[in-house]
Design an enzyme around this catalytic site. Structure first.
Site, PDB file in Angstrom:
ATOM      1  N   CYS A 109     -48.157  31.602 -28.825  1.00  0.00           N
ATOM      2  CA  CYS A 109     -47.909  33.031 -29.016  1.00  0.00           C
ATOM      3  C   CYS A 109     -47.633  33.762 -27.709  1.00  0.00           C
ATOM      4  O   CYS A 109     -47.587  34.984 -27.688  1.00  0.00           O
ATOM      5  CB  CYS A 109     -49.073  33.692 -29.751  1.00  0.00           C
ATOM      6  SG  CYS A 109     -50.657  33.538 -28.905  1.00  0.00           S
ATOM      7  N   HIS A 167     -47.740  44.493 -19.640  1.00  0.00           N
ATOM      8  CA  HIS A 167     -47.903  45.378 -20.800  1.00  0.00           C
ATOM      9  C   HIS A 167     -46.574  46.008 -21.201  1.00  0.00           C
ATOM     10  O   HIS A 167     -46.205  46.022 -22.375  1.00  0.00           O
ATOM     11  CB  HIS A 167     -48.924  46.468 -20.465  1.00  0.00           C
ATOM     12  CG  HIS A 167     -49.134  47.466 -21.562  1.00  0.00           C
ATOM     13  ND1 HIS A 167     -48.385  48.628 -21.663  1.00  0.00           N
ATOM     14  CD2 HIS A 167     -49.963  47.465 -22.618  1.00  0.00           C
ATOM     15  CE1 HIS A 167     -48.778  49.304 -22.728  1.00  0.00           C
ATOM     16  NE2 HIS A 167     -49.739  48.626 -23.329  1.00  0.00           N
ATOM     17  N   GLU A 214     -55.938  29.094 -23.756  1.00  0.00           N
ATOM     18  CA  GLU A 214     -55.367  29.816 -22.622  1.00  0.00           C
ATOM     19  C   GLU A 214     -56.161  29.622 -21.339  1.00  0.00           C
ATOM     20  O   GLU A 214     -55.833  30.203 -20.301  1.00  0.00           O
ATOM     21  CB  GLU A 214     -55.265  31.317 -22.953  1.00  0.00           C
ATOM     22  CG  GLU A 214     -56.552  31.923 -23.469  1.00  0.00           C
ATOM     23  CD  GLU A 214     -56.360  33.309 -24.059  1.00  0.00           C
ATOM     24  OE1 GLU A 214     -55.356  33.979 -23.744  1.00  0.00           O
ATOM     25  OE2 GLU A 214     -57.230  33.728 -24.845  1.00  0.00           O
TER      26      GLU A 214
END
Length: 758
Positions: A712, A405, A640
């Site tokens: 991405c 994060h 993913e």
């Protein structure tokens, strides 16, 4: 100039051959003056004067003794010794005769404001660059003040970073001299830098000029985004102009005339640029051509590409400095590492260099402690830390990798970040001043600097490159939408919903229970609207909410609706949640529908789709709510999960317009590696053979089936060679963090040229 022991020489008395006497900076100023280049006038207090001062005052043995047992890797000892030597120098009066000579030269020059600069006797030489290690004093006025500034420059030869560098390079401290140029200050209406070679492709037929209103310090500090002009040397002729918006400029303080906030030095102040000039070109076409001709003259004189600093006062363009271009051997190379003792080391998570005051946070409840410009230090960050992260100058964490994060948010905000240090919260103390080097994953005690002159030019030139493969951007912060949309980017390839939801701060089920459905929908609508409006008509691919149970539990009321999961990363998330909790998903769909009424450039992307059946069910929910694939609405799916690779054709058969590879989760699940584990940092690598095979299958299948393919995850931002492979396989777009837009353009352009893609 082969003379005796002169203490003072004028610019027109020295040449490039006088570095031992006047240092690199002084020699350059003299050389340009002699060549007829318009240089602000000045004189130089020579290295002879410095050595005479050290010897005649008996400082040499004292300095030598202070340095003889120094351990440069002991940062505290280094700082103490450096300060003691500087204090010795400043406490010793200059010989009266030398002080008189300095004052007399100042009066002969016409007095007024001057710049007093350090010029080490080996400075700007490729094998021994001392540039930026010694001090410069601007806006000095008065004979006594000039004498004091000269002495301060001498003392700065013993800054901690300079001592450290000399030991590393095996230089004798007392053999390195320092000269001090004293030069008339230019009150710049405009200023900037100029390269006599295009810095990305090293094209010698081009000149690149940056220009801003006001003083050059506004450009060097990164405060102001400059105009960029690219000039063909043939003519010369202007090939392109990129005009920047500039709301304020840095100007010299004259007496008591200042009326605005000062810069850090206190010598200058910020002044508003009149609204009528904020969008205008900073210098005229004639100025551009004049500067280009001067640049070519300087390049010819030095017989090599030059990095030139210039300033315009009234109707005259002055050349403030010129040095050989040595930093562009490879335009894509990393910024050079800093030569200084390292306090902490971790993973390089977001590039850049920042200095600030440490604020150690043990819990998100303490985020108010972080003020603008502080360094946020924490075990790790979560969405609750975001308000403080936006104020921080840099971020350092104990845990996490480059897909954590902290890393992702820092890259979006454009601030340096070092993660996985292991002990930052223990070693760093509140209010301690540190420097964070996010490019190399290092943390230094105190303020250290790196002299990088090409970054602004290089980044703007890179972004101007045109490619067939689209370059999208990953975004989450609504307040960044307008700023990033103004750049040369083809759209938003990943709009992360999670940051919008974390700002709402309440669990959606809790809001339903409280009858606040409309408030929830409106806040999601407003968050997405800011991106849709800023980027219109370019596409904005909105990834529906992918909060995990632990993240939902952190929201108000969340503990009532979310259970504890041993591994939330593999738990109740993605489309599995939409199917089981349709009511919450419908609120999110309603917000998207409202945005699309005015901005149909918003598309939807589904995260963490485990099975083909899940995809079909969620598609049906979307269609029932009025979001059906068609000419103006596209549906993308994240790739993913390994099942997405094995069954890629079946997922496409279910009906999607495009895929976007989430390389972070895909790599984690293929290799069985926690992407935030410091212990397994080296194993987590998208270039692994198994991951590459998966990426190739996804992209080539999408190309064969006639749907778009993007990526991405963080991989394209980190590994240029991977981006080249993706282009060769037929990827249609690459979505990266804002700091990598220009670099990615350059990588793609080179790959397309190699593959002859037009």
């Amino acid at each position: 100039m082969q003379k005796g022991h002169e203490a003072i020489v004028w610019f027109n008395e020295v040449t490039k051959n006088d570095i031992p006497l006047v240092g690199g900076k002084g020699a350059n100023l003299g050389e340009m003056t002699g060549a007829g280049i318009p240089v602000p006038p000045g004189y130089i207090v020579t290295a002879n004067a410095y050595f005479d001062f050290i010897n005649s005052s008996n400082l040499r043995p004292s300095i030598s003794k202070a340095l003889e047992s120094l351990d440069i890797n002991d940062s505290k000892q280094l700082a103490v010794v450096a300060n003691s030597v500087k204090e010795m120098i400043m406490a010793t009066p200059l010989p009266a005769e030398l002080a008189s000579q300095i004052k007399a030269a100042y009066e002969k020059m016409g007095q007024g404001l001057v710049a007093v600069r350090s010029s080490a006797t080996a400075e700007d030489l490729p094998e021994a660059s001392f540039a930026g290690q010694q001090s410069t004093y601007l806006n000095i006025e008065g004979g006594d003040e000039v004498v004091e500034a000269v002495q301060k420059c001498w003392a700065s030869l013993f800054e901690a970073r300079a001592i450290y560098y000399r030991v590393q390079q095996n230089f004798d401290h007392l053999q390195v001299g320092i000269a001090v140029p004293v030069q008339k200050m230019v009150q710049s209406q405009a200023s900037g830098v100029c390269f006599t070679i295009e810095p990305i492709t090293s094209d010698p037929t081009k000149i690149v000029i940056e220009a801003i209103y006001g003083l050059g310090e506004g450009l060097v500090s990164g405060e102001i985004t400059p105009d960029l002009y690219i000039i063909d040397k043939e003519g010369p002729a202007v090939l392109s102009r990129t005009i920047s918006h500039q709301e304020r400029r840095l100007v010299r303080k004259n007496g008591n005339s200042a009326s605005g906030p000062e810069d850090e030095s206190g010598n200058n102040y910020w002044q508003p640029v009149p609204s009528t000039k904020q969008e205008q070109q900073k210098i005229t076409e004639d100025d551009i051509i004049t500067l280009a001709k001067l640049a070519m003259l300087i390049e010819k004189h030095y017989n090599g590409p030059q990095d030139i600093e210039w300033a315009k006062e009234e109707n005259t363009i002055y050349i403030v400095q010129s040095r050989p271009v040595t930093a562009l051997k490879d335009a894509s190379e990393l910024e050079p590492e800093i030569e200084a003792p390292i306090m902490l080391q971790g993973a390089a998570a977001s590039p850049g260099l920042a200095t600030g005051e440490v604020k150690v946070l043990q819990d998100p409840s303490e985020i108010d402690l972080v003020l603008q410009g502080d360094i946020l230090v924490a075990e790790m960050t979560t969405p609750d830390f975001v308000p403080a992260m936006k104020r921080a100058a840099a971020i350092v964490t104990n845990r996490g990798g480059r897909t954590s994060h902290a890393a992702i948010v820092s890259r979006e905000l454009g601030i340096p970040c070092v993660v996985g240090t292991g002990e930052a919260t223990r070693l760093l103390k509140n209010e301690q001043i540190i420097t964070v080097d996010g490019t190399h994953g290092k943390v230094y005690n105190g303020k250290v600097t790196r002299n990088v002159k090409t970054s602004n030019i290089a980044s703007i030139v890179r972004e101007a490159i045109r490619t067939k493969t689209r370059v999208y951007v990953n975004l989450a912060q609504p307040e960044l939408a307008d700023k990033v949309a103004a750049r040369n980017v083809d759209g938003v390839g990943l709009l992360r919903a999670e940051f919008i939801f974390s700002q709402i701060g309440k669990h959606p089920r809790y809001m339903i229970e409280m009858g606040q459905q409309e408030e929830y929908i409106q806040q999601v609508y407003e968050g997405v609207l800011s991106f849709a409006k800023a980027f219109h008509p370019r596409p904005v691919v909105y990834r529906t909410n992918d909060f995990k149970t632990n993240e939902y539990r952190d929201l108000l009321g969340g503990d009532k609706y979310e259970g504890q999961e041993e591994n939330p990363m593999l738990g109740y998330r993605g489309v599995s949640r939409y199917i089981k909790d349709i009511e919450v998903f419908k609120m999110e769909i309603e917000a998207i529908k409202r945005v699309r009424k005015d901005y149909p450039n918003v598309y939807v992307m589904l995260p963490f789709v485990r099975t083909v059946d899940e995809l079909k069910k969620v598609k049906q929910i979307l269609e029932d709510e009025g979001l059906k694939r068609g000419p103006d609405f596209k549906l993308w799916m994240m790739v993913e999960v390994p099942s997405n690779i094995f069954l890629i054709d079946k997922f496409i058969d279910a009906g999607i317009d495009g895929i976007s590879i989430g390389s972070n989760d895909l790599t984690q699940l293929i290799l069985g590696v926690d992407r935030d584990s410091e212990m397994l940092r080296e194993t987590f690598d998208e270039r692994n053979e198994a991951v590459l095979a998966a990426l190739e299958k996804a992209v080539t299948t999408a190309a064969r089936r006639g749907i778009t393919a993007s990526i991405c995850g963080q991989a394209p931002s980190v590994y240029p060679e991977l981006t080249e492979k993706l282009v060769s396989w037929g990827i249609t777009s690459v979505s990266v963090s804002p700091d990598m837009i220009g670099t990615t353009r350059e990588i793609i352009a080179k790959a397309e040229a190699k593959l002859k893609i037009k």
